[in-house]
Scaffold this active site. Structure first.
Site, short mmCIF file in Angstrom:
data_model
loop_
_atom_site.label_atom_id
_atom_site.label_comp_id
_atom_site.label_asym_id
_atom_site.label_seq_id
_atom_site.Cartn_x
_atom_site.Cartn_y
_atom_site.Cartn_z
N ARG A 111 0.78 -1.26 0.12
CA ARG A 111 0.08 -0.06 0.01
C ARG A 111 0.84 1.29 -0.14
O ARG A 111 1.58 1.36 0.91
CB ARG A 111 -0.82 -0.24 1.28
CG ARG A 111 -1.70 1.23 1.33
CD ARG A 111 -2.76 1.18 2.57
NE ARG A 111 -4.12 0.13 1.90
CZ ARG A 111 -5.24 0.51 2.23
NH1 ARG A 111 -5.46 1.49 3.18
NH2 ARG A 111 -6.27 -0.12 1.79
N HIS A 138 -7.18 0.59 -6.72
CA HIS A 138 -7.23 -0.46 -5.52
C HIS A 138 -7.90 -1.71 -6.26
O HIS A 138 -9.16 -2.08 -5.75
CB HIS A 138 -8.25 0.30 -4.54
CG HIS A 138 -8.32 -0.30 -3.28
ND1 HIS A 138 -7.51 -1.14 -2.90
CD2 HIS A 138 -8.98 0.33 -2.13
CE1 HIS A 138 -7.72 -1.43 -1.65
NE2 HIS A 138 -8.72 -0.66 -1.17
N ASP A 233 -17.15 6.69 -2.06
CA ASP A 233 -15.96 6.63 -1.15
C ASP A 233 -15.70 8.08 -0.45
O ASP A 233 -16.53 8.99 -0.95
CB ASP A 233 -14.56 6.31 -2.15
CG ASP A 233 -13.56 6.07 -1.51
OD1 ASP A 233 -13.55 5.86 -0.29
OD2 ASP A 233 -12.41 5.71 -1.97
N CYS A 274 -16.38 1.29 0.04
CA CYS A 274 -15.23 0.51 0.25
C CYS A 274 -14.98 0.55 1.76
O CYS A 274 -14.31 -0.34 2.29
CB CYS A 274 -13.86 0.77 -0.42
SG CYS A 274 -13.39 2.32 -0.43
N ARG A 302 -13.59 -8.70 0.70
CA ARG A 302 -12.14 -8.69 0.76
C ARG A 302 -11.36 -9.91 0.90
O ARG A 302 -10.54 -10.30 0.08
CB ARG A 302 -11.72 -7.47 1.31
CG ARG A 302 -12.19 -6.18 1.14
CD ARG A 302 -11.52 -5.55 0.00
NE ARG A 302 -10.40 -5.68 -0.29
CZ ARG A 302 -9.29 -4.62 0.23
NH1 ARG A 302 -10.20 -3.39 0.78
NH2 ARG A 302 -8.14 -4.73 0.28
N1 NVA Z 1 -9.90 6.26 -1.56
C1 NVA Z 1 -9.65 5.83 -0.37
C2 NVA Z 1 -9.95 4.49 -0.27
C3 NVA Z 1 -9.71 3.87 1.23
C4 NVA Z 1 -9.55 2.55 1.12
C5 NVA Z 1 -8.08 6.44 0.00
O1 NVA Z 1 -7.30 6.23 -0.85
O2 NVA Z 1 -7.96 6.57 1.15
N1 CP Z 2 -11.47 -0.55 1.75
C1 CP Z 2 -10.10 -0.46 2.45
O1 CP Z 2 -9.15 -0.73 1.69
O2 CP Z 2 -10.28 -0.59 3.66
P1 CP Z 2 -8.60 -0.18 4.72
O3 CP Z 2 -8.12 1.18 4.13
O4 CP Z 2 -9.15 -0.31 6.01
O5 CP Z 2 -7.71 -1.05 4.11
#
Ligand code: NVA
Ligand code: CP
Length: 317
Positions: A111, A138, A233, A274, A302
């Site tokens: 990540r 993602h 989101d 999400c 997931r």
């Molecule tokens: N768009 C959000 C998704 C989190 C799962 C982010 O990047 O923080």
């Molecule tokens: N949806 C998702 O990726 O959640 P987290 O940021 O908690 O991993």
């Protein structure tokens, strides 16, 4: 023969763009099987002796826990690598990190802030790399979303989906996933917050092959009309906290999913997100905590899709 049918064409999954419709179907079918077996208490130790590295530059709840638990359930192990705790934080390059990790691990999920970082990791690693969220994509989230949709609507092709809000990482991969699976998608985003142009072009081209209409608009009302699913989101993705005040002024109230928006969709339409969610911002409590909300099933999925993906990438099936 079995290997041919079950192998994925790419070593890494950095975006839904790395998967064909056939491969997405393969992952969803295998995920459903693993889910059923898990619920029936049947252990499938397909990754015994394998170790997943989990490199995180940003916080996570679902991705981190579902990958780690998924590895345990498959008989393997997982090692959490907080970016600030490894030598990356002291200037070791991603290239050298990738080469080192490849010596010990069988697969890595990462990540990252900048998508280029996960691309570099994949370029230099000899083991499969899974994008656990970057600023651009993602993919694991979209696989879970597709499984959730399939479970609810018993099909994917021909569905209509509305996205409201930020044209962010989730939206980018969702456009590709919908287009590949024949789901028509309209993303309603404020000007300046649209998804990546090149991704939109790619999704439109895919959509032409599958019959999916892919459209970008700034009109959430038009987008939500007669759809099977409404998705959103956070308005403020990780790393964008400095823009919170500006974003909230631009996005609110027009791009919030509330009961008024849900009424425009089909009667049996579902709501998806999400997570993590900010109630009162991108979605109202009555929608996210209401009957049409599928967010918990989406979060659970997931685990199942990632288990399937891990097995396929590590060639355990
Ligand atoms: N768009 C959000 C998704 C989190 C799962 C982010 O990047 O923080
Ligand atoms: N949806 C998702 O990726 O959640 P987290 O940021 O908690 O991993």
């Amino acid at each position: 023969m079995k290997t041919l049918k079950t192998s994925l064409s790419k070593k890494d999954v950095l975006s839904i763009g790395d998967l064909s419709a056939r491969e997405i179907n393969l992952i969803l079918t295998f995920a459903s099987k693993l889910k059923r077996e898990q619920k029936n208490g049947k252990a499938r130790l397909l990754l015994r002796g394998k170790t997943l590295g989990m490199l995180f530059q940003k916080p996570s709840t679902r991705t981190r826990v579902s990958f780690e638990v998924g590895m345990y359930q498959l008989g393997g192990d997982a090692v959490y690598l907080g970016a600030s705790e490894i030598q990356l934080s002291r200037g070791e390059t991603i290239e050298d990190t990738a080469r080192t990790l490849s010596l010990y691990l069988d697969c890595v999920t990462a990540r990252v802030y900048d998508h280029k970082d996960v691309q570099t990791l994949a370029d230099w690693a000899s083991i499969p790399v899974i994008n656990g969220l970057s600023d651009a994509f993602h993919p694991c989230q979209i696989l879970a979303d597709l499984l959730t949709l399939q479970e609810h609507k018993k099909k994917l092709k021909g569905l209509r989906l509305a996205w409201l809000g930020d044209g962010d990482n989730v939206c980018n991969d969702l456009l590709l996933g919908c287009a590949k699976m024949g789901i028509s998608m309209t993303a309603a985003c404020p000007k300046g917050y649209e998804p990546i142009e090149k991704v939109v072009r790619l999704a439109k081209a895919e959509g032409e092959k599958t019959g999916a209409d892919i459209a970008i608009t700034d009109d959430p009302v038009a987008a939500a009309k007669d759809t099977d699913v409404v998705m959103t989101d956070t308005f403020v993705s990780i790393g964008k906290e400095g823009e919170r005040a500006t974003r909230e002024t631009i996005f609110l109230p027009k791009y919030q999913v509330n009961s008024g928006i849900m009424k425009l969709a089909k009667k049996e339409a579902i709501f998806m997100h999400c997570l993590p969610a900010k109630r009162g911002m991108e979605v109202t409590p009555e929608v996210i905590d209401g009957k049409s909300s599928m967010v918990w099933q989406e979060a659970e999925n997931r685990l199942h899709v990632q288990k399937a993906l891990l097995c396929l990438l590590m060639k355990a099936v």
